[in-house]
Design an enzyme around this catalytic site. Sequence first.
Site, PDB file in Angstrom:
ATOM      1  N   HIS A 185      -5.810  -0.187   4.581  1.00 32.52           N
ATOM      2  CA  HIS A 185      -4.769  -0.747   3.713  1.00 32.52           C
ATOM      3  C   HIS A 185      -3.665   0.296   3.586  1.00 32.52           C
ATOM      4  CE1 HIS A 185      -6.553   1.853   0.680  1.00 32.52           C
ATOM      5  NE2 HIS A 185      -7.709   1.225   0.778  1.00 32.52           N
ATOM      6  N   HIS A 238      -4.489   4.048   3.090  1.00 32.10           N
ATOM      7  CA  HIS A 238      -4.844   4.777   4.309  1.00 32.10           C
ATOM      8  C   HIS A 238      -3.586   5.120   5.114  1.00 32.10           C
ATOM      9  CE1 HIS A 238      -8.617   2.234   3.701  1.00 32.10           C
ATOM     10  NE2 HIS A 238      -9.078   3.469   3.647  1.00 32.10           N
ATOM     11  N   GLN A 277      -6.072  10.771  -3.459  1.00 34.16           N
ATOM     12  CA  GLN A 277      -6.308  11.089  -4.871  1.00 34.16           C
ATOM     13  C   GLN A 277      -7.126   9.994  -5.554  1.00 34.16           C
ATOM     14  OE1 GLN A 277      -5.217  13.880  -6.565  1.00 34.16           O
ATOM     15  NE2 GLN A 277      -6.390  13.073  -8.285  1.00 34.16           N
ATOM     16  N   ARG A 289     -12.523  -2.173  -1.173  1.00 33.67           N
ATOM     17  CA  ARG A 289     -13.442  -3.069  -1.885  1.00 33.67           C
ATOM     18  C   ARG A 289     -12.724  -4.132  -2.715  1.00 33.67           C
ATOM     19  NH1 ARG A 289     -16.816   1.795  -2.177  1.00 33.67           N
ATOM     20  NH2 ARG A 289     -18.863   1.346  -1.283  1.00 33.67           N
TER      21      ARG A 289
END
Length: 418
Positions: free
Chosen positions: A115, A118, A249, A289
């Site tokens: 997503h 990334h 982060q 997720r």
Amino acid sequence: MHPPPRCAVVAAALIRHTTTTTTLLRPAILKTTSRAAVSLPPRSVQAASPPRLQSRTMASSSSCSSSRGNANGLSKLPSSPIRLLRTVPALRLWRRPHLLDHRTVALVPTMGALHAGHLSLIRQAARENHHVVVSIYVNPAQFGIAEDLDSYPKTWDSDVAQLVKLDRELADDGQNLGRISAVFAPTTQEMYPGGFPGQEIDSKGSFVTITPVGERLEGRTRPTFFRGVATVCMKLFNIVQPERVYFGQKDVQQTVVIKRLVRDFAMPVEVVIGRTERDPGDGLALSSRNVYLGERRRGRATVLYEALRAAEGVYKRGERRRGVILGVANMLVQDVLREESRKGPEERVRFELDYISLADPDTMEEIEVVDPAKGGILSGAIKMLPVEKAREGEDLGHSGGPAVRLIDNIILEPEEKN
Ligand SMILES: Nc1ncnc2c1ncn2[C@@H]1O[C@H](COP(=O)(O)OP(=O)(O)OP(=O)(O)O)[C@@H](O)[C@H]1O
Ligand SMILES: CC(C)(CO)[C@@H](O)C(=O)[O-]
Ligand code: BAL
């Protein structure tokens, strides 16, 4: 062109492996600040793994057979120069000339289901390095036996498409030092050559444990999680031997564990942390997720971020005491729970608060008062429970909308930075 004989591959690997003074060979490394990463789907599997793992990884393998490539490292992602490397010797063969040429290599470890979070990490890595390696590997060792290893989203084709598109953008944008040079997508047999040790707490095998930080917060609910993360990251760092590694982060405790790993094992790598990428609409932290949520639960999934933001607001107004800062966050969560409980089963969203924490940024140890010189980390986890009663035709999310655990955090900056 023929691949080099396997003995040449192994020889290259050995040469690299015995080069212990990698830092001496490196070009100057710029100090970096922050931003985000990338990944692709799994394709694990191995003769030595338990049957349960085998069937899962076999399924994932077939879904991406179109762009999987062979073991000698000569495959590329479709219509792109990005190498697809699936074995340790292939990776080492690719890596060796860049070491000799003093080209910096960055690693962005991921579990696929890519997503924008990334992609942001990959962009940052490409700005600061000559080559970016994105690893895509769903590491079974970091999933507890009752966790979602089997249903973890696998989106190989979409991941490949996103990487190829991003790489073209990087090529067109003159601001970057490098591009995506390779995707490392190993099997579990490749990553655990002695056989996968298992997911149980008392599994025997070669593990890296980083305690006490890995036992706190996430580690309390997921007791094998950081052992699995530290172990697979140690392997990935040793295999790729990057100058820099990029982590998000969003998984703040993971960043602390990785920094400890690098420090305590004297690993010659710089850890760079990329900022958390969020939904521009409501601020929900992007996460692979999130696809489990479905529309109804997605609408309430921001409750944790809202609670952390409320606590941050109190800190920014000068409050330093734990009780007051966390009190505000907890109150917001309780209000939302009450509001949801008044709705009917076809409307309401149920969730459980796992924790909300105020911790020291270096140790993730709970603190009573924020030291203004150090700041702190506000973090939390919630478990979104499955909907009780689906509406007709309701999309419940990936895999039928199982319980899904979401995490988030906010850094409380030290006073001088405010
Ligand atoms: N929203 C985000 N912004 C920046 N980095 C992120 C974000 N989400 C994940 N990352 C980072 O991407 C890297 C790979 O993470 P991973 O593949 O597990 O994705 P994920 O979205 O965190 O998945 P999951 O939902 O399983 O936690 C990690 O360093 C992680 O911190
Ligand atoms: C770092 C990592 C790729 C190790 O499997 C994973 O924990 C993740 O995706 O954050
Ligand atoms: N993003 C961290 C990987 C995990 O939760 O398993």
